[in-house]
Design a protein around this motif. Structure first.
Motif, PDB file in Angstrom:
ATOM      1  N   VAL A   1      32.344-109.367  84.283  1.00 43.89           N
ATOM      2  CA  VAL A   1      31.849-109.824  82.978  1.00 43.89           C
ATOM      3  C   VAL A   1      30.841-108.862  82.369  1.00 43.89           C
ATOM      4  O   VAL A   1      30.437-109.045  81.228  1.00 43.89           O
ATOM      5  CB  VAL A   1      31.233-111.242  83.063  1.00 43.89           C
ATOM      6  CG1 VAL A   1      32.296-112.263  83.375  1.00 43.89           C
ATOM      7  CG2 VAL A   1      30.111-111.312  84.054  1.00 43.89           C
ATOM      8  N   THR A   2      30.447-107.817  83.095  1.00 43.52           N
ATOM      9  CA  THR A   2      29.463-106.871  82.560  1.00 43.52           C
ATOM     10  C   THR A   2      29.889-106.272  81.221  1.00 43.52           C
ATOM     11  O   THR A   2      29.057-106.189  80.310  1.00 43.52           O
ATOM     12  CB  THR A   2      29.169-105.763  83.588  1.00 43.52           C
ATOM     13  OG1 THR A   2      28.708-106.374  84.791  1.00 43.52           O
ATOM     14  CG2 THR A   2      28.118-104.799  83.075  1.00 43.52           C
ATOM     15  N   PRO A   3      31.150-105.867  81.035  1.00 48.89           N
ATOM     16  CA  PRO A   3      31.527-105.325  79.723  1.00 48.89           C
ATOM     17  C   PRO A   3      31.319-106.328  78.580  1.00 48.89           C
ATOM     18  O   PRO A   3      30.952-105.942  77.473  1.00 48.89           O
ATOM     19  CB  PRO A   3      33.009-104.975  79.880  1.00 48.89           C
ATOM     20  CG  PRO A   3      33.206-104.798  81.340  1.00 48.89           C
ATOM     21  CD  PRO A   3      32.251-105.750  82.002  1.00 48.89           C
ATOM     22  N   TYR A   4      31.531-107.604  78.864  1.00 46.90           N
ATOM     23  CA  TYR A   4      31.327-108.623  77.831  1.00 46.90           C
ATOM     24  C   TYR A   4      29.844-108.799  77.514  1.00 46.90           C
ATOM     25  O   TYR A   4      29.471-108.991  76.367  1.00 46.90           O
ATOM     26  CB  TYR A   4      31.944-109.957  78.253  1.00 46.90           C
ATOM     27  CG  TYR A   4      33.441-109.889  78.389  1.00 46.90           C
ATOM     28  CD1 TYR A   4      34.254-109.760  77.271  1.00 46.90           C
ATOM     29  CD2 TYR A   4      34.034-109.946  79.641  1.00 46.90           C
ATOM     30  CE1 TYR A   4      35.619-109.687  77.401  1.00 46.90           C
ATOM     31  CE2 TYR A   4      35.413-109.872  79.776  1.00 46.90           C
ATOM     32  CZ  TYR A   4      36.200-109.749  78.649  1.00 46.90           C
ATOM     33  OH  TYR A   4      37.555-109.678  78.776  1.00 46.90           O
ATOM     34  N   HIS A   5      29.015-108.726  78.555  1.00 41.54           N
ATOM     35  CA  HIS A   5      27.567-108.794  78.332  1.00 41.54           C
ATOM     36  C   HIS A   5      27.111-107.598  77.505  1.00 41.54           C
ATOM     37  O   HIS A   5      26.306-107.748  76.579  1.00 41.54           O
ATOM     38  CB  HIS A   5      26.809-108.816  79.667  1.00 41.54           C
ATOM     39  CG  HIS A   5      26.872-110.119  80.377  1.00 41.54           C
ATOM     40  ND1 HIS A   5      26.043-111.171  80.077  1.00 41.54           N
ATOM     41  CD2 HIS A   5      27.677-110.557  81.378  1.00 41.54           C
ATOM     42  CE1 HIS A   5      26.312-112.193  80.864  1.00 41.54           C
ATOM     43  NE2 HIS A   5      27.308-111.849  81.659  1.00 41.54           N
ATOM     44  N   ASP A   6      27.621-106.407  77.840  1.00 46.32           N
ATOM     45  CA  ASP A   6      27.263-105.200  77.088  1.00 46.32           C
ATOM     46  C   ASP A   6      27.691-105.310  75.628  1.00 46.32           C
ATOM     47  O   ASP A   6      26.937-104.980  74.718  1.00 46.32           O
ATOM     48  CB  ASP A   6      27.894-103.961  77.717  1.00 46.32           C
ATOM     49  CG  ASP A   6      27.343-103.636  79.091  1.00 46.32           C
ATOM     50  OD1 ASP A   6      26.250-104.148  79.431  1.00 46.32           O
ATOM     51  OD2 ASP A   6      28.001-102.866  79.824  1.00 46.32           O
ATOM     52  N   MET A   7      28.927-105.795  75.417  1.00 46.04           N
ATOM     53  CA  MET A   7      29.430-105.939  74.049  1.00 46.04           C
ATOM     54  C   MET A   7      28.590-106.952  73.281  1.00 46.04           C
ATOM     55  O   MET A   7      28.185-106.702  72.144  1.00 46.04           O
ATOM     56  CB  MET A   7      30.896-106.372  74.071  1.00 46.04           C
ATOM     57  CG  MET A   7      31.488-106.574  72.687  1.00 46.04           C
ATOM     58  SD  MET A   7      33.254-106.950  72.672  1.00 46.04           S
ATOM     59  CE  MET A   7      33.368-108.368  73.720  1.00 46.04           C
TER      60      MET A   7
END
Length: 74
Positions: free
Chosen positions: A49-55
């Motif tokens: 889920v890190t990419p979603y948090h970054d986005m």
């Protein structure tokens, strides 16, 4: 929403949205995070889920930058 070819070769697409469109994109990132967290059980099938948090964080930063709204809420 308006899509254009990217000017930066490292960018896939450039998207232009209005205030409500930006809010919708932030809400979509939050929903993706919640969905993934609901289905992550601590095994090898977990979704990162890190990419979603970054986005989400970048979109919120952009919202605050453009609309000068420090009290951003969805």
């Amino acid at each position: 929403m308006k899509m254009e070819p990217p000017s930066d070769p490292n960018t896939l697409v450039k998207i232009t949205v209005d205030k409500e469109g930006l809010k919708t994109m932030i809400q979509a990132a939050i929903c993706a995070i919640r969905y993934a967290e609901d289905w992550n059980f601590g095994d090898e099938y977990d979704m990162a889920v890190t990419p979603y948090h970054d986005m989400r964080d970048r979109l919120i930063e952009k919202y605050k930058e453009v609309y000068s709204d420090e009290n951003f809420t969805i």
